[in-house]
Motif scaffolding. Structure first.
Motif, short mmCIF file in Angstrom:
data_model
loop_
_atom_site.label_atom_id
_atom_site.label_comp_id
_atom_site.label_asym_id
_atom_site.label_seq_id
_atom_site.Cartn_x
_atom_site.Cartn_y
_atom_site.Cartn_z
N THR A 273 43.42 45.18 39.68
CA THR A 273 43.13 44.70 41.02
C THR A 273 41.62 44.58 41.13
N LEU A 274 41.11 43.39 41.01
CA LEU A 274 39.68 43.19 40.88
C LEU A 274 38.94 43.44 42.19
N SER A 275 37.73 43.97 42.07
CA SER A 275 36.86 44.10 43.22
C SER A 275 36.44 42.71 43.66
N ARG A 276 35.84 42.62 44.83
CA ARG A 276 35.42 41.31 45.32
C ARG A 276 34.41 40.68 44.36
N ARG A 277 33.47 41.46 43.88
CA ARG A 277 32.45 40.93 42.97
C ARG A 277 33.09 40.49 41.65
N GLU A 278 34.04 41.25 41.17
CA GLU A 278 34.74 40.87 39.94
C GLU A 278 35.53 39.59 40.13
N ALA A 279 36.19 39.47 41.30
CA ALA A 279 36.94 38.25 41.58
C ALA A 279 36.02 37.05 41.68
N MET A 280 34.85 37.24 42.28
CA MET A 280 33.88 36.15 42.37
C MET A 280 33.42 35.72 40.98
N SER A 281 33.31 36.69 40.07
CA SER A 281 32.90 36.34 38.71
C SER A 281 33.98 35.52 38.00
N VAL A 282 35.24 35.82 38.29
CA VAL A 282 36.33 35.02 37.72
C VAL A 282 36.26 33.58 38.26
N ILE A 283 35.98 33.45 39.55
CA ILE A 283 35.83 32.11 40.13
C ILE A 283 34.70 31.36 39.44
N ALA A 310 28.62 41.45 36.36
CA ALA A 310 29.50 41.60 37.52
C ALA A 310 30.86 42.17 37.15
N TYR A 311 31.33 41.83 35.96
CA TYR A 311 32.67 42.26 35.51
C TYR A 311 32.59 42.55 34.02
N PRO A 312 32.11 43.75 33.66
CA PRO A 312 31.89 44.09 32.25
C PRO A 312 33.13 44.01 31.37
N ALA A 313 34.31 44.20 31.96
CA ALA A 313 35.54 44.19 31.16
C ALA A 313 36.15 42.80 31.03
N ASN A 314 35.45 41.78 31.47
CA ASN A 314 35.99 40.43 31.36
C ASN A 314 35.83 39.94 29.92
N ALA A 315 36.84 40.19 29.11
CA ALA A 315 36.79 39.83 27.69
C ALA A 315 36.72 38.33 27.51
#
Length: 376
Positions: A273-283, A310-315
């Motif tokens: 369940t991504l944080s807002r900042r993590e979700a923004m990085s996915v966008i 913003a999302y260190p675990a974004n492989a």
């Protein structure tokens, strides 16, 4: 002496474009009862035979509703205030802004497609939100105010044909299952064609849901994006598979259809369940994909670094960064000097740096539990 052997590269397929059509038999027990039946809201088509008069009425209604919600109709688009000349600065500014998901997505879309009319898309989104609230207005107030009922109304509006969408529900695009056609992941394209993929479909659901006051965010599986919804009444968070009617979908189903390691889940690579900042990085990951496609590899690497902060675990970001290093190595060394013995002495250190960076990016992703998905 040159030490690189075979550098790694990730397929050109962008995230989400390999998604499969997801069936509703993956839902949790009893969740099938949460699908909304047609006609529940008693909302009929606005087609009244009055032509322009009816259209003007709808526009006035949407404008008034937007004012009531404090949506600041006419406010300049986010992209107008972000520095697009430097992609990394653009992405960092976006991640640090307090903009909503809709404006963030449109800023990214405009970066990719400068002809995107943000104001027009935002106006259409506002009108869609007004319609959903009109649907909810036919229900008892106590029922309509619940997050679950709002989510179901949004789901009906998008995926069930009826007067609320002029009989044109949004559907998964079977003609372009990999989402590789130009503009396939843009919201503007999705709104026009009503056919999307696992980037555009969860994005629109997220954008509309946020404006309805729902607690939504994004999550990922291998080459796939979906929505997480938290019910205010129970505090429970559900997976919503937007390529299949936003049905409730168990983690186990994703793991069966899109294999992933236990390590990747534990490290937050997938199903988080991504944080807002993590979700923004996915966008904003679409910027990275676009830069690689445009052969702007140095810019892509810089953007990947910002996204990873913003999302260190974004492989996915890591392997795309590794791919950018490979493309640089291929373009500047491998294609120019087919034999390692042909490489000029002053290019050897540069070639080695690119190779090591390529290997390091993939190694970091693999240490998180990422494994290259099998493309069907």
């Amino acid at each position: 002496m040159l030490v690189f052997a075979t550098p790694k590269s990730y397929p050109a397929v962008a995230r989400g474009v390999r998604t499969r059509v997801l069936s509703t038999d993956c839902c949790d027990e009893g969740s099938r009862h949460l699908y909304v039946r047609l006609g529940k809201y008693g909302y009929q088509s606005d087609t009244c035979g009055q032509g322009p008069t009816c259209m003007i009425t709808r526009l006035i209604y949407a404008f008034i509703f937007a004012l009531l919600l404090g949506l600041n109709v006419g406010r300049p688009a986010v992209a107008d205030h972000l520095p697009t000349s430097n992609p990394a600065t653009f992405v960092r500014s976006l991640l640090e802004s307090e903009t909503d998901f809709g404006r963030a997505k449109l800023a990214v879309d405009k970066f990719i497609g400068p002809s995107v009319d943000e104001a027009a898309v935002l106006a259409e989104i506002d009108g869609m939100v007004a319609t959903i609230n009109k649907m909810l207005g036919t229900l008892p107030p106590d029922t309509a105010s619940t997050s679950m009922e709002k989510m179901k109304a949004l789901r009906t509006f998008l995926y069930e044909g009826g007067g609320w969408n002029n009989g044109r529900p949004f559907q998964y695009d079977l003609s372009d299952p990999y989402g590789q056609q130009p503009g396939a992941q843009l919201l503007s394209n999705y709104l026009v064609t009503r056919k999307g993929n696992c980037v555009s479909m969860p994005m629109l659901f997220l954008v509309l849901g946020e404006r309805l006051g729902l607690k939504l965010t994004l999550s990922t599986a291998p080459l796939h994006v979906f929505v997480k919804f938290t019910d205010d009444a129970t505090g429970k968070t559900w997976n919503l598979e937007t390529t299949s009617g936003a049905g409730f979908t168990r983690d186990e189903w994703y793991r069966q259809k899109l294999p992933m390691t236990d390590q990747a889940i534990a490290n937050g690579v997938y199903l988080k369940t991504l944080s807002r900042r993590e979700a923004m990085s996915v966008i904003a990951t679409a910027v990275l994909d676009n830069l690689i496609a445009a052969d702007r590899y140095e810019d892509a690497i810089a953007v990947a670094d910002v996204l990873s902060e913003a999302y260190p675990a974004n492989a996915y970001t890591l392997v795309k960064k590794g791919t950018a290093y490979y493309r640089l190595l291929d373009a500047n060394i491998i294609k120019k000097y087919p034999k390692q013995s042909d490489i000029p002495a002053d290019k050897i250190a540069y070639a080695n740096d690119l190779y090591r960076a390529n290997q390091a990016a993939f190694a970091k992703a693999e240490a998180l539990g990422w494994r290259e998905p099998k493309l069907n």
